[in-house]
Design a protein around this motif. Structure first.
Motif, PDB file in Angstrom:
ATOM      1  N   GLU A 275       0.840  -1.210   0.000  1.00  0.00           N
ATOM      2  CA  GLU A 275       0.000   0.000   0.000  1.00  0.00           C
ATOM      3  C   GLU A 275       0.871   1.255   0.000  1.00  0.00           C
ATOM      4  O   GLU A 275       0.567   2.226  -0.706  1.00  0.00           O
ATOM      5  N   GLN A 276       1.950   1.232   0.784  1.00  0.00           N
ATOM      6  CA  GLN A 276       2.851   2.385   0.833  1.00  0.00           C
ATOM      7  C   GLN A 276       3.581   2.572  -0.493  1.00  0.00           C
ATOM      8  O   GLN A 276       3.754   3.699  -0.959  1.00  0.00           O
ATOM      9  N   THR A 277       3.969   1.461  -1.110  1.00  0.00           N
ATOM     10  CA  THR A 277       4.645   1.532  -2.406  1.00  0.00           C
ATOM     11  C   THR A 277       3.722   2.147  -3.451  1.00  0.00           C
ATOM     12  O   THR A 277       4.132   3.006  -4.240  1.00  0.00           O
TER      13      THR A 277
ATOM     14  N   ASN B 206      12.249  11.867 -12.085  1.00  0.00           N
ATOM     15  CA  ASN B 206      12.491  13.172 -12.709  1.00  0.00           C
ATOM     16  C   ASN B 206      13.923  13.411 -13.133  1.00  0.00           C
ATOM     17  O   ASN B 206      14.251  14.497 -13.610  1.00  0.00           O
ATOM     18  N   SER B 207      14.786  12.427 -12.982  1.00  0.00           N
ATOM     19  CA  SER B 207      16.194  12.639 -13.304  1.00  0.00           C
ATOM     20  C   SER B 207      16.406  12.979 -14.781  1.00  0.00           C
ATOM     21  O   SER B 207      17.322  13.715 -15.118  1.00  0.00           O
ATOM     22  N   ALA B 208      15.549  12.481 -15.667  1.00  0.00           N
ATOM     23  CA  ALA B 208      15.692  12.789 -17.093  1.00  0.00           C
ATOM     24  C   ALA B 208      15.400  14.258 -17.383  1.00  0.00           C
ATOM     25  O   ALA B 208      15.881  14.805 -18.371  1.00  0.00           O
TER      26      ALA B 208
ATOM     27  N   ALA C  78      11.849   9.225   2.902  1.00  0.00           N
ATOM     28  CA  ALA C  78      13.098   8.996   2.169  1.00  0.00           C
ATOM     29  C   ALA C  78      12.825   8.205   0.884  1.00  0.00           C
ATOM     30  O   ALA C  78      13.385   8.526  -0.176  1.00  0.00           O
ATOM     31  N   GLU C  79      11.967   7.207   0.966  1.00  0.00           N
ATOM     32  CA  GLU C  79      11.609   6.425  -0.222  1.00  0.00           C
ATOM     33  C   GLU C  79      10.838   7.283  -1.229  1.00  0.00           C
ATOM     34  O   GLU C  79      11.038   7.174  -2.438  1.00  0.00           O
TER      35      GLU C  79
ATOM     36  N   ALA D  97      11.940   8.226  -5.100  1.00  0.00           N
ATOM     37  CA  ALA D  97      11.048   8.010  -6.247  1.00  0.00           C
ATOM     38  C   ALA D  97      10.920   9.279  -7.081  1.00  0.00           C
ATOM     39  O   ALA D  97      10.936   9.231  -8.313  1.00  0.00           O
ATOM     40  N   VAL D  98      10.811  10.415  -6.424  1.00  0.00           N
ATOM     41  CA  VAL D  98      10.720  11.692  -7.141  1.00  0.00           C
ATOM     42  C   VAL D  98      11.986  11.923  -7.961  1.00  0.00           C
ATOM     43  O   VAL D  98      11.928  12.280  -9.138  1.00  0.00           O
TER      44      VAL D  98
END
Length: 133
Positions: A8-10, A61-63, A51-52, A56-57
């Motif tokens: 659920e958190q994922t 968004n690294s691209a 932190a997780e 994920a952000v």
């Protein structure tokens, strides 16, 4: 044992990390995850979950990072925005908050020579100021 996220958190992180939360409200995301909005808010306060979420952000968004850095420079130049200029320089590593100074004092510093040098520099500056007026 290392802490792990529940499924659920994922799922919540997947939605929360999307731009504008994927067009969903907190309540809608909570419902998709099978929890209450209050539970979702509590998860956001949890350091491990947060932190997780941040990872994920960054991953999602690294691209876009090169365009972001470019836009910071553009905004800084176009608007004369010092904060954007500072941020662009910090990101590129050209500006840091940490200053390291290394001195090598052999113990034989000639204080009088330094005073004379300072006085000469002051005199030169005064002369330049007078000539530019």
């Amino acid at each position: 044992m290392a802490k792990q996220l529940t499924s659920e958190q994922t799922l919540a992180i997947e939605w929360l990390a999307k731009p504008r939360k994927g067009g969903k409200t907190y309540e809608e995301i909570a419902k998709l995850c099978g929890v209450t909005a209050r539970t979702l808010e509590n998860w956001r306060k949890d350091a491990f979950f947060d932190a997780e979420f941040k990872r994920a952000v960054i991953r999602d968004n690294s691209a876009k990072l090169p365009e972001l850095v470019d836009s910071l420079s553009t905004i800084a130049i176009r608007d004369g925005n010092a904060a954007m200029a500072k941020l662009a320089l910090q990101i590129s590593g050209l500006l840091t908050d940490k200053i390291e100074v290394e001195t090598k004092d052999s113990g034989g510093t000639d204080v009088e020579a330094l005073r004379q040098r300072i006085e000469a520099l002051k005199q030169r500056k005064d002369n330049e100021s007078e000539s530019s007026e």
